[in-house]
Design a protein around this motif. Sequence first.
Motif, mmCIF file in Angstrom:
data_model
loop_
_atom_site.group_PDB
_atom_site.id
_atom_site.type_symbol
_atom_site.label_atom_id
_atom_site.label_comp_id
_atom_site.label_asym_id
_atom_site.label_seq_id
_atom_site.Cartn_x
_atom_site.Cartn_y
_atom_site.Cartn_z
ATOM 1 N N VAL A 16 0.854 -1.193 0.000
ATOM 2 C CA VAL A 16 0.000 0.000 0.000
ATOM 3 C C VAL A 16 0.885 1.236 0.000
ATOM 4 O O VAL A 16 1.769 1.379 0.853
ATOM 5 N N LEU A 17 0.646 2.140 -0.951
ATOM 6 C CA LEU A 17 1.379 3.402 -1.055
ATOM 7 C C LEU A 17 0.476 4.534 -0.572
ATOM 8 O O LEU A 17 -0.642 4.690 -1.073
ATOM 9 N N ILE A 18 0.962 5.337 0.385
ATOM 10 C CA ILE A 18 0.134 6.365 1.015
ATOM 11 C C ILE A 18 0.784 7.736 0.788
ATOM 12 O O ILE A 18 1.897 7.992 1.244
ATOM 13 N N HIS A 19 0.081 8.600 0.094
ATOM 14 C CA HIS A 19 0.617 9.910 -0.276
ATOM 15 C C HIS A 19 0.531 10.896 0.889
ATOM 16 O O HIS A 19 -0.068 10.627 1.933
ATOM 17 N N GLY A 20 1.101 12.080 0.683
ATOM 18 C CA GLY A 20 1.141 13.103 1.708
ATOM 19 C C GLY A 20 -0.021 14.085 1.629
ATOM 20 O O GLY A 20 -0.918 13.981 0.788
ATOM 21 N N PHE A 21 0.026 15.069 2.520
ATOM 22 C CA PHE A 21 -1.039 16.064 2.659
ATOM 23 C C PHE A 21 -1.204 16.869 1.375
ATOM 24 O O PHE A 21 -0.234 17.361 0.798
ATOM 25 N N SER A 22 -2.437 16.986 0.928
ATOM 26 C CA SER A 22 -2.890 17.749 -0.243
ATOM 27 C C SER A 22 -2.486 17.124 -1.572
ATOM 28 O O SER A 22 -2.721 17.718 -2.626
ATOM 29 N N GLY A 90 1.480 10.689 4.794
ATOM 30 C CA GLY A 90 1.323 9.269 4.485
ATOM 31 C C GLY A 90 2.282 8.400 5.261
ATOM 32 O O GLY A 90 1.987 7.245 5.576
ATOM 33 N N GLY A 91 3.466 8.945 5.598
ATOM 34 C CA GLY A 91 4.406 8.201 6.418
ATOM 35 C C GLY A 91 3.874 7.993 7.824
ATOM 36 O O GLY A 91 3.987 6.904 8.400
ATOM 37 N N TRP A 92 3.286 9.064 8.404
ATOM 38 C CA TRP A 92 2.665 8.923 9.724
ATOM 39 C C TRP A 92 1.532 7.892 9.679
ATOM 40 O O TRP A 92 1.411 7.030 10.556
ATOM 41 N N LEU A 93 0.691 7.989 8.651
ATOM 42 C CA LEU A 93 -0.442 7.069 8.553
ATOM 43 C C LEU A 93 0.025 5.631 8.367
ATOM 44 O O LEU A 93 -0.595 4.699 8.896
ATOM 45 N N ALA A 112 5.476 12.622 8.722
ATOM 46 C CA ALA A 112 4.994 13.717 9.559
ATOM 47 C C ALA A 112 4.812 13.225 10.994
ATOM 48 O O ALA A 112 4.782 12.028 11.262
ATOM 49 N N GLY A 113 4.674 14.184 11.913
ATOM 50 C CA GLY A 113 4.364 13.842 13.294
ATOM 51 C C GLY A 113 5.554 13.594 14.185
ATOM 52 O O GLY A 113 5.381 13.246 15.353
ATOM 53 N N GLY A 114 6.771 13.793 13.682
ATOM 54 C CA GLY A 114 7.947 13.493 14.471
ATOM 55 C C GLY A 114 8.480 14.667 15.277
ATOM 56 O O GLY A 114 9.403 14.497 16.070
ATOM 57 N N TRP A 115 7.927 15.855 15.061
ATOM 58 C CA TRP A 115 8.414 17.023 15.787
ATOM 59 C C TRP A 115 7.687 17.155 17.124
ATOM 60 O O TRP A 115 6.600 16.642 17.327
ATOM 61 N N ASN A 116 8.294 17.885 18.040
ATOM 62 C CA ASN A 116 7.666 18.160 19.330
ATOM 63 C C ASN A 116 6.622 19.244 19.143
ATOM 64 O O ASN A 116 6.930 20.366 18.746
#
Length: 292
Positions: A16-22, A90-93, A112-116
Amino acid sequence: MPTVAVHRAGSGAPMVLIHGFSASWGIWKPVLPALERHHDVLAPTLLGHSGGPEYIAGSHAISDAMADALERDMDSAGFERAHLVGNSLGGWLALELAARGRALSTTAFSPAGGWNHGGRETKRLGRIFRQNYWGLKLLGPFGARLMGRRRFRAIALRDVAVRPADLPAALAVEMAEAAADCAIYLPGLEHLTSPGFGELAAIDSPVLIAWGTKDRILPWPAYAERFRRMVPAAQWVPLDGLGHCPMLDDAQLTTKMILEFAQGAEGGSATQQPAGAEASSPELPGRAATTA
Protein backbone atom coordinates in the motif's frame (compact mmCIF):
# COMPACT_ATOMS: atom_id res chain seq x y z
CA MET A 1 -5.45 14.59 -11.92
CA PRO A 2 -6.11 10.88 -11.35
CA THR A 3 -9.62 9.97 -12.51
CA VAL A 4 -10.08 7.26 -9.87
CA ALA A 5 -9.71 7.43 -6.10
CA VAL A 6 -7.78 4.18 -5.80
CA HIS A 7 -5.15 2.74 -8.11
CA ARG A 8 -4.43 -0.98 -8.03
CA ALA A 9 -2.17 -3.03 -10.28
CA GLY A 10 0.58 -5.63 -10.24
CA SER A 11 0.96 -9.03 -8.62
CA GLY A 12 2.79 -10.43 -5.63
CA ALA A 13 2.76 -9.63 -1.93
CA PRO A 14 0.35 -6.80 -1.06
CA MET A 15 1.76 -3.27 -0.86
CA VAL A 16 0.00 0.00 0.00
CA LEU A 17 1.38 3.40 -1.05
CA ILE A 18 0.13 6.37 1.02
CA HIS A 19 0.62 9.91 -0.28
CA GLY A 20 1.14 13.10 1.71
CA PHE A 21 -1.04 16.06 2.66
CA SER A 22 -2.89 17.75 -0.24
CA ALA A 23 -1.52 15.26 -2.80
CA SER A 24 -3.15 12.23 -4.45
CA TRP A 25 -2.08 8.70 -5.33
CA GLY A 26 -0.69 10.06 -8.60
CA ILE A 27 2.44 11.34 -6.86
CA TRP A 28 3.64 7.70 -6.77
CA LYS A 29 3.56 7.36 -10.57
CA PRO A 30 7.37 7.52 -10.97
CA VAL A 31 7.79 4.31 -8.94
CA LEU A 32 4.60 2.41 -9.79
CA PRO A 33 5.79 0.38 -12.82
CA ALA A 34 8.81 -1.12 -11.02
CA LEU A 35 6.89 -1.84 -7.80
CA GLU A 36 4.03 -3.47 -9.68
CA ARG A 37 6.39 -6.01 -11.22
CA HIS A 38 6.92 -7.44 -7.74
CA HIS A 39 3.82 -6.52 -5.71
CA ASP A 40 0.05 -6.22 -5.77
CA VAL A 41 0.09 -2.44 -5.30
CA LEU A 42 -2.78 -0.46 -3.85
CA ALA A 43 -2.45 3.33 -3.98
CA PRO A 44 -5.50 5.02 -2.46
CA THR A 45 -6.33 8.71 -2.19
CA LEU A 46 -6.72 9.95 1.37
CA LEU A 47 -9.96 11.04 3.00
CA GLY A 48 -10.92 14.58 1.98
CA HIS A 49 -8.32 14.73 -0.79
CA SER A 50 -8.91 15.11 -4.51
CA GLY A 51 -11.04 12.15 -5.63
CA GLY A 52 -10.82 10.44 -2.23
CA PRO A 53 -13.56 9.60 0.29
CA GLU A 54 -15.63 12.59 1.31
CA TYR A 55 -14.67 14.53 4.41
CA ILE A 56 -17.66 15.46 6.58
CA ALA A 57 -17.16 19.03 7.78
CA GLY A 58 -16.76 19.28 11.53
CA SER A 59 -15.41 15.76 11.95
CA HIS A 60 -12.84 15.39 14.70
CA ALA A 61 -9.62 13.39 14.96
CA ILE A 62 -8.86 13.85 11.27
CA SER A 63 -5.67 11.77 11.21
CA ASP A 64 -7.52 8.89 12.91
CA ALA A 65 -10.34 9.19 10.38
CA MET A 66 -7.82 9.01 7.55
CA ALA A 67 -6.28 5.86 9.03
CA ASP A 68 -9.77 4.36 9.42
CA ALA A 69 -10.49 5.08 5.74
CA LEU A 70 -7.21 3.45 4.72
CA GLU A 71 -8.13 0.35 6.70
CA ARG A 72 -11.40 0.21 4.78
CA ASP A 73 -9.44 0.48 1.52
CA MET A 74 -7.24 -2.43 2.63
CA ASP A 75 -10.27 -4.48 3.67
CA SER A 76 -11.94 -3.86 0.30
CA ALA A 77 -8.75 -5.01 -1.45
CA GLY A 78 -8.60 -8.15 0.69
CA PHE A 79 -5.36 -7.04 2.38
CA GLU A 80 -5.23 -8.18 5.98
CA ARG A 81 -1.65 -6.96 6.18
CA ALA A 82 0.60 -5.35 3.59
CA HIS A 83 3.96 -3.74 3.05
CA LEU A 84 3.14 -0.12 3.87
CA VAL A 85 4.95 2.77 2.20
CA GLY A 86 4.18 6.37 3.07
CA ASN A 87 5.53 9.86 2.51
CA SER A 88 5.05 12.86 4.83
CA LEU A 89 1.50 12.62 6.26
CA GLY A 90 1.32 9.27 4.49
CA GLY A 91 4.41 8.20 6.42
CA TRP A 92 2.67 8.92 9.72
CA LEU A 93 -0.44 7.07 8.55
CA ALA A 94 1.68 4.08 7.50
CA LEU A 95 3.18 3.98 11.00
CA GLU A 96 -0.30 4.32 12.53
CA LEU A 97 -1.56 1.38 10.48
CA ALA A 98 1.52 -0.60 11.51
CA ALA A 99 0.67 0.12 15.14
CA ARG A 100 -2.82 -1.24 14.39
CA GLY A 101 -1.26 -4.49 13.21
CA ARG A 102 -1.82 -4.01 9.47
CA ALA A 103 1.84 -4.04 8.33
CA LEU A 104 4.14 -6.71 6.98
CA SER A 105 6.75 -3.95 6.93
CA THR A 106 6.70 -0.15 6.88
CA THR A 107 8.86 2.23 4.86
CA ALA A 108 8.26 5.85 5.86
CA PHE A 109 9.83 8.68 3.85
CA SER A 110 10.06 11.92 5.87
CA PRO A 111 7.04 10.95 7.98
CA ALA A 112 4.99 13.72 9.56
CA GLY A 113 4.36 13.84 13.29
CA GLY A 114 7.95 13.49 14.47
CA TRP A 115 8.41 17.02 15.79
CA ASN A 116 7.67 18.16 19.33
CA HIS A 117 4.25 19.77 19.09
CA GLY A 118 3.57 23.39 19.90
CA GLY A 119 7.04 24.82 19.29
CA ARG A 120 8.62 26.68 16.42
CA GLU A 121 8.49 23.61 14.16
CA THR A 122 4.68 23.55 14.40
CA LYS A 123 4.37 27.29 13.78
CA ARG A 124 6.72 27.13 10.81
CA LEU A 125 4.72 24.36 9.17
CA GLY A 126 1.49 26.25 9.69
CA ARG A 127 2.94 29.29 7.92
CA ILE A 128 4.23 27.23 4.99
CA PHE A 129 0.96 25.45 4.31
CA ARG A 130 -1.20 28.53 4.82
CA GLN A 131 0.95 30.45 2.33
CA ASN A 132 0.62 27.58 -0.13
CA TYR A 133 -3.15 27.52 0.36
CA TRP A 134 -3.62 31.21 -0.33
CA GLY A 135 -1.25 30.99 -3.26
CA LEU A 136 -3.45 28.28 -4.77
CA LYS A 137 -6.55 30.39 -4.20
CA LEU A 138 -4.95 33.46 -5.72
CA LEU A 139 -3.85 31.67 -8.88
CA GLY A 140 -7.06 29.67 -9.26
CA PRO A 141 -7.20 27.39 -12.31
CA PHE A 142 -4.23 29.23 -13.86
CA GLY A 143 -1.94 27.70 -11.23
CA ALA A 144 -2.21 24.24 -12.70
CA ARG A 145 -1.72 25.54 -16.23
CA LEU A 146 1.41 27.41 -15.21
CA MET A 147 2.94 24.13 -14.02
CA GLY A 148 3.59 23.40 -17.68
CA ARG A 149 6.37 26.01 -17.56
CA ARG A 150 9.77 24.94 -16.26
CA ARG A 151 10.47 28.28 -14.58
CA PHE A 152 7.18 28.17 -12.69
CA ARG A 153 7.77 24.57 -11.57
CA ALA A 154 11.21 25.59 -10.33
CA ILE A 155 9.60 28.06 -7.92
CA ALA A 156 6.27 26.44 -7.07
CA LEU A 157 7.62 22.95 -6.34
CA ARG A 158 10.97 23.79 -4.77
CA ASP A 159 9.81 22.55 -1.36
CA VAL A 160 8.92 19.04 -2.54
CA ALA A 161 11.73 18.25 -5.00
CA VAL A 162 15.39 19.18 -5.34
CA ARG A 163 15.10 19.63 -9.13
CA PRO A 164 11.49 20.76 -9.53
CA ALA A 165 11.94 22.15 -13.04
CA ASP A 166 12.85 18.66 -14.26
CA LEU A 167 9.60 17.07 -13.09
CA PRO A 168 7.32 15.94 -15.93
CA ALA A 169 4.90 18.75 -16.72
CA ALA A 170 1.89 16.41 -16.65
CA LEU A 171 2.75 15.18 -13.16
CA ALA A 172 3.32 18.74 -11.93
CA VAL A 173 -0.07 19.82 -13.30
CA GLU A 174 -1.69 16.82 -11.60
CA MET A 175 -0.06 17.73 -8.27
CA ALA A 176 -1.30 21.32 -8.50
CA GLU A 177 -4.83 20.23 -9.39
CA ALA A 178 -4.90 17.78 -6.48
CA ALA A 179 -3.79 20.44 -4.00
CA ALA A 180 -6.36 22.94 -5.28
CA ASP A 181 -9.11 20.30 -4.98
CA CYS A 182 -8.19 19.20 -1.44
CA ALA A 183 -11.40 19.76 0.56
CA ILE A 184 -9.72 18.91 3.84
CA TYR A 185 -6.85 21.39 3.40
CA LEU A 186 -7.77 24.01 6.00
CA PRO A 187 -9.51 21.77 8.56
CA GLY A 188 -6.72 19.23 8.18
CA LEU A 189 -4.07 21.88 8.68
CA GLU A 190 -5.89 23.22 11.73
CA HIS A 191 -6.15 19.75 13.26
CA LEU A 192 -2.57 18.76 12.58
CA THR A 193 -1.13 22.01 13.96
CA SER A 194 -3.50 22.49 16.94
CA PRO A 195 -4.18 19.15 18.64
CA GLY A 196 -1.20 17.81 16.72
CA PHE A 197 -0.24 14.19 16.23
CA GLY A 198 -0.74 11.78 19.10
CA GLU A 199 1.33 8.84 20.25
CA LEU A 200 1.98 5.62 18.36
CA ALA A 201 1.28 2.26 19.93
CA ALA A 202 3.99 -0.39 19.78
CA ILE A 203 4.80 -1.69 16.30
CA ASP A 204 5.56 -5.40 15.95
CA SER A 205 6.81 -5.38 12.34
CA PRO A 206 9.99 -4.03 10.67
CA VAL A 207 10.18 -0.26 10.14
CA LEU A 208 12.50 1.77 7.91
CA ILE A 209 12.52 5.57 8.22
CA ALA A 210 14.29 7.34 5.35
CA TRP A 211 14.83 11.10 5.26
CA GLY A 212 16.10 13.36 2.52
CA THR A 213 18.93 15.56 3.77
CA LYS A 214 17.63 18.36 1.51
CA ASP A 215 14.04 18.14 2.81
CA ARG A 216 12.75 21.75 2.93
CA ILE A 217 9.34 20.95 4.47
CA LEU A 218 10.38 18.66 7.33
CA PRO A 219 14.11 19.31 7.76
CA TRP A 220 16.14 16.54 9.36
CA PRO A 221 16.66 16.04 12.28
CA ALA A 222 14.39 18.55 14.09
CA TYR A 223 11.23 17.09 12.58
CA ALA A 224 12.17 13.49 13.44
CA GLU A 225 12.73 13.90 17.18
CA ARG A 226 9.73 11.97 18.53
CA PHE A 227 10.26 8.91 16.35
CA ARG A 228 13.43 8.00 18.22
CA ARG A 229 11.21 7.34 21.24
CA MET A 230 8.03 6.08 19.56
CA VAL A 231 9.70 3.70 17.10
CA PRO A 232 12.91 2.70 18.90
CA ALA A 233 13.57 -0.37 16.74
CA ALA A 234 13.30 1.49 13.42
CA GLN A 235 16.16 1.54 10.95
CA TRP A 236 17.19 5.04 9.88
CA VAL A 237 18.56 5.95 6.46
CA PRO A 238 19.41 9.56 5.55
CA LEU A 239 19.08 10.10 1.79
CA ASP A 240 21.92 12.36 0.77
CA GLY A 241 20.88 15.11 -1.60
CA LEU A 242 17.19 14.14 -1.80
CA GLY A 243 14.21 16.24 -0.79
CA HIS A 244 10.81 15.80 0.83
CA CYS A 245 9.40 13.48 -1.85
CA PRO A 246 12.29 11.17 -2.83
CA MET A 247 10.21 9.35 -5.44
CA LEU A 248 10.24 12.65 -7.40
CA ASP A 249 14.00 13.12 -7.02
CA ASP A 250 15.32 9.60 -7.59
CA ALA A 251 12.68 7.06 -8.53
CA GLN A 252 15.22 4.29 -9.08
CA LEU A 253 16.78 4.61 -5.63
CA THR A 254 13.39 4.98 -3.94
CA THR A 255 12.08 1.87 -5.68
CA LYS A 256 15.17 -0.12 -4.75
CA MET A 257 14.87 0.81 -1.08
CA ILE A 258 11.19 -0.10 -0.95
CA LEU A 259 11.65 -3.44 -2.70
CA GLU A 260 14.71 -4.52 -0.76
CA PHE A 261 13.22 -3.67 2.63
CA ALA A 262 9.98 -5.49 1.79
CA GLN A 263 11.93 -8.50 0.51
CA GLY A 264 14.02 -8.51 3.67
CA ALA A 265 10.89 -8.46 5.83
CA GLU A 266 9.43 -11.40 3.93
CA GLY A 267 12.66 -13.34 4.33
CA GLY A 268 13.09 -12.43 7.98
CA SER A 269 16.19 -10.33 7.28
CA ALA A 270 14.76 -6.83 7.51
CA THR A 271 17.25 -5.99 10.23
CA GLN A 272 19.79 -5.59 7.43
CA GLN A 273 20.16 -2.18 5.80
CA PRO A 274 18.89 -1.86 2.22
CA ALA A 275 21.67 -2.09 -0.35
CA GLY A 276 23.46 1.19 -0.95
CA ALA A 277 22.65 2.54 2.50
CA GLU A 278 24.58 2.70 5.72
CA ALA A 279 23.09 2.61 9.20
CA SER A 280 22.94 6.05 10.76
CA SER A 281 21.95 7.57 14.07
CA PRO A 282 18.79 9.70 13.73
CA GLU A 283 20.68 12.60 15.27
CA LEU A 284 23.36 12.80 12.61
CA PRO A 285 22.56 12.90 8.91
CA GLY A 286 25.17 10.89 7.06
CA ARG A 287 26.01 9.97 3.51
CA ALA A 288 23.76 6.98 2.97
CA ALA A 289 22.76 7.19 -0.66
CA THR A 290 23.56 9.42 -3.58
CA THR A 291 21.52 10.65 -6.46
CA ALA A 292 22.28 9.43 -9.92
